[in-house]
Enzyme design. Sequence first.
Site: not given
Length: 409
Positions: A194, A216
């Site tokens: 991430d 994200k």
Amino acid sequence: MAEHPAYPVGLRLAGRRVVVIGGGQVAQRRLPALIAAGAEIVLISPSATPSVDAMAETGEICWERRRYEDGDLAAAWYALIATRDREANDRASAEAERERIWCVRADDAEAATAWTPATGRVEGVTVAVLSGNDPRRSAAVRDAVVEGLRDGSLTAARAHTPGVSLVGGGPGDPDLITVRGRRLLAEADVVIADRLGPRDLLDELPPHVEVIDAAKIPYGRYMAQEAINSALIEHAKAGKAVVRLKGGDPYVFGRGMEELQALAEAGIACTVVPGISSSISVPGAAGIPVTHRGVAHEFTVVSGHVGPEDPRSLVDWASLAKLTGTLVILMGVDKIGSIAEALVRHGKPAGTPVAVIQEGTTATQRRVDATLATVGETVRAEEVRPPAVIVIGEVVTVLDPGARPGTSA
């Protein structure tokens, strides 16, 4: 000593009688390992430290509250002598010699028939170091080897274990990942990372490791959760060791359970490694305790990714406004104005202190202070951007500004 070094051996003491004479600090340090080994431990001492006393109270050891007497070592496999009474130590040592019982003496290593090495354990491997009568050197060597095995800087052949590890990388500072998480990274074939994970650790990976970007980015490109699940399953079924590197803790707004469920349905083995949550660590790095005696007896962590008026919100903002403790909001930078308005509308004082910590624990960390009445405008004016942790409550002002981490008085 140089001519006849000690012969190293691992004692299997499970279910076997071990006698410890003396209940002081030496016994306090040595007893946990003997208990973990499964030994049937008899402690002989008229007194003991509170920690040793607690071991007896819980039944981990049998404590005979008296001084050593001849014959106390009968049927023992191993003895530890650790009293301040030299005469009693000599008598116990002599009994051990007669009965051929391996015996450690805390007061006189040369008079002992056994020495206790400096030991450490890492994932089923026991590291034991002896350096004669130099315990500091033994401990230093032990620590270096154990740390190297833990963080992956010291490689050791081990069975390749395909599967997935969900690793919480902590709030951002690469030093704040757990030692187990760092070791699993060092052993990975594939890392799916991430944006909020400790990115600096990716630079340390060997060139053969495949790194997949699952960032994200708010209101930007993102890798759909279904695609992440598929990638985890695909690489694991290919026989690879896969690390899913996430920011904070996998289960604190990290969708870790969704990934675990998908893996379970696919029959993929999964290990979950907790991480340090930004909800606690980032305020702490900015000088804010989420609880403080006389100020806050509880703290509540909520997601602010949808606003109070959004029908998708599962947060009871009216109830939160009535709490007297600390409120920590994650993923709420762009909604903080409406969140503050809702809290005030439901009874939270408009002057309640608020701190917004951007990119906490990293080199670019910054803190912006406001109140519920001003935080929306302050965040806009200061151009605060995610990731940021928002802390609401009196704990924000506990520490004097001049004493905050990273500042001088």
